[in-house]
Scaffold this active site. Structure first.
Site, PDB file in Angstrom:
ATOM      1  N   GLU A 128      42.312  85.890  67.441  1.00  9.06           N
ATOM      2  CA  GLU A 128      42.509  84.526  66.935  1.00  9.06           C
ATOM      3  C   GLU A 128      43.282  83.757  67.989  1.00  9.06           C
ATOM      4  O   GLU A 128      43.261  84.128  69.165  1.00  9.06           O
ATOM      5  CB  GLU A 128      43.238  84.550  65.593  1.00  9.06           C
ATOM      6  CG  GLU A 128      44.563  85.296  65.604  1.00  9.06           C
ATOM      7  CD  GLU A 128      45.241  85.344  64.248  1.00  9.06           C
ATOM      8  OE1 GLU A 128      44.874  84.549  63.360  1.00  9.06           O
ATOM      9  OE2 GLU A 128      46.168  86.153  64.074  1.00  9.06           O
ATOM     10  N   LYS A 132      52.036  86.672  57.012  1.00  6.95           N
ATOM     11  CA  LYS A 132      52.507  85.441  57.662  1.00  6.95           C
ATOM     12  C   LYS A 132      54.033  85.454  57.747  1.00  6.95           C
ATOM     13  O   LYS A 132      54.740  84.768  56.985  1.00  6.95           O
ATOM     14  CB  LYS A 132      52.000  84.211  56.912  1.00  6.95           C
ATOM     15  CG  LYS A 132      52.038  82.917  57.725  1.00  6.95           C
ATOM     16  CD  LYS A 132      51.326  81.813  56.979  1.00  6.95           C
ATOM     17  CE  LYS A 132      51.405  80.474  57.717  1.00  6.95           C
ATOM     18  NZ  LYS A 132      50.614  80.462  58.950  1.00  6.95           N
ATOM     19  N   TYR A 174      56.463  82.779  55.503  1.00  2.04           N
ATOM     20  CA  TYR A 174      56.395  81.318  55.406  1.00  2.04           C
ATOM     21  C   TYR A 174      54.972  80.862  55.130  1.00  2.04           C
ATOM     22  O   TYR A 174      54.013  81.630  55.266  1.00  2.04           O
ATOM     23  CB  TYR A 174      56.913  80.659  56.687  1.00  2.04           C
ATOM     24  CG  TYR A 174      55.945  80.696  57.851  1.00  2.04           C
ATOM     25  CD1 TYR A 174      55.194  79.558  58.189  1.00  2.04           C
ATOM     26  CD2 TYR A 174      55.755  81.842  58.609  1.00  2.04           C
ATOM     27  CE1 TYR A 174      54.303  79.579  59.246  1.00  2.04           C
ATOM     28  CE2 TYR A 174      54.869  81.873  59.669  1.00  2.04           C
ATOM     29  CZ  TYR A 174      54.138  80.742  59.982  1.00  2.04           C
ATOM     30  OH  TYR A 174      53.236  80.767  61.027  1.00  2.04           O
ATOM     31  N   LEU A 177      45.472  86.490  60.973  1.00  2.15           N
ATOM     32  CA  LEU A 177      45.932  85.863  59.746  1.00  2.15           C
ATOM     33  C   LEU A 177      44.717  85.373  58.970  1.00  2.15           C
ATOM     34  O   LEU A 177      43.809  84.772  59.553  1.00  2.15           O
ATOM     35  CB  LEU A 177      46.856  84.677  60.059  1.00  2.15           C
ATOM     36  CG  LEU A 177      47.395  83.948  58.833  1.00  2.15           C
ATOM     37  CD1 LEU A 177      48.390  84.830  58.086  1.00  2.15           C
ATOM     38  CD2 LEU A 177      48.032  82.629  59.232  1.00  2.15           C
ATOM     39  N   HIS A 208      69.554  97.602  59.715  1.00  7.43           N
ATOM     40  CA  HIS A 208      68.104  97.545  59.730  1.00  7.43           C
ATOM     41  C   HIS A 208      67.491  97.778  58.351  1.00  7.43           C
ATOM     42  O   HIS A 208      66.540  97.095  57.960  1.00  7.43           O
ATOM     43  CB  HIS A 208      67.545  98.560  60.736  1.00  7.43           C
ATOM     44  CG  HIS A 208      67.656  98.107  62.156  1.00  7.43           C
ATOM     45  ND1 HIS A 208      68.869  98.002  62.797  1.00  7.43           N
ATOM     46  CD2 HIS A 208      66.718  97.717  63.055  1.00  7.43           C
ATOM     47  CE1 HIS A 208      68.676  97.575  64.044  1.00  7.43           C
ATOM     48  NE2 HIS A 208      67.378  97.396  64.222  1.00  7.43           N
TER      49      HIS A 208
END
Length: 283
Positions: A179, A147, A33, A203, A102
């Site tokens: 982070e 992400k 996303y 990220l 899976h």
């Protein structure tokens, strides 16, 4: 209108925006996303968000079969149709629907979603006075540079911050600060700025990138290297960066006052330059 939605390239009403119960995003978190900011009708680094989406797709073997150009056109169309001058654009792509297994299925079509919402600004006093944060162990996987929609550890951390009356939860792996649950972390000590290197443990934030450019343009000393919780507590200034967070000063962490307990001069300068940048960038 609270939100404008395109699902698989088609505009749909909120109540009709539905996906299969066997969508792999729902079953496995098998998707990626982006959240893109629009300021007064201008996209803030849309191109960088799209490049990160493409790179993330490659890293999880996801074929963006609907076409990236089609996605960009849909995003721009959706923002225009929404009428929102200041907006957030949420983009999600999953591997699509298939019987649960899976291993990646063959011949599935991506599910892709665009949601445009009007942005409600953060309270101005957050930026003027700073906010509080807590620290929590970083219990995420080791591919944080992708992400993905696998955000349960981030959600738990954010909930811990909420219950503690804090704005954000800052992650640490062992003693090393990485982070935060939905933002990148910077600290300032003796005029020098530190932030975790852009490796697989964080990220690579788009706002982080913009702030790095601001730091270089101001000739501030920048060190993309690891630092400890102890160093974080000893910092003169701490601030967060993120698409919706923008540049946010932190004045207290785990109950410990940071610096003088007010947003510092370097943080304020970066914040001012960032706001000017949002008035000019359109790409």
């Amino acid at each position: 209108m609270d939100a404008l939605i395109y699902l698989n390239g088609e505009k749909v009403d909120y109540e009709n925006a539905k996906v299969s119960v066997e969508d792999r995003g729902f079953l496995f978190g098998d998707g990626i996303y982006e959240v893109i900011r629009v300021y007064n009708g201008r996209f803030f680094y849309l191109n960088r968000h799209i490049e990160r989406l493409k790179k993330g797709a490659e890293q999880i073997y996801l074929d963006l079969d609907f076409g990236v150009e089609n996605l960009v056109e849909t995003i721009k169309k959706a923002v225009k149709e929404s009428g929102f001058k200041d907006a957030s654009v949420y983009v999600q792509v999953t591997r699509g629907a298939a019987p649960r297994q899976h291993a990646f299925p063959s011949n599935t079509k991506c599910t892709w979603l665009v949601i445009v919402r009007e942005v409600k600004p953060q309270p101005q006093e957050y930026y003027e006075n700073g906010v509080m944060a807590i620290t929590v162990p970083d219990e995420r996987w080791t591919r944080c540079n992708i992400k993905t929609v696998q955000l349960l550890a981030n959600c738990i951390a954010k909930e811990k911050a909420k219950r503690a009356g804090a704005y954000e939860a800052i992650f640490h792996r062992g003693d090393i600060i990485t982070e935060a649950s939905s933002s990148n972390v910077f600290m300032v000590k003796d005029g020098k700025i530190f932030t975790h290197p852009a490796n697989n443990l964080i990220l690579h934030g788009i706002t982080r990138y913009a702030v790095l450019e601001i730091i270089k343009n101001n000739n501030f000393e920048l060190y993309e290297e690891t630092f400890s919780k102890e160093k974080l507590f000893e910092a003169d200034e701490v601030f967060l960066t993120g698409t919706m967070t923008e540049v946010m000063p932190i004045v207290k962490i785990d109950g410990k006052i940071i610096g003088d307990g007010v947003p510092g001069k370097i943080t304020m300068k970066i914040m001012e330059d960032f706001r000017r940048l949002t008035e000019t960038i359109d790409c």
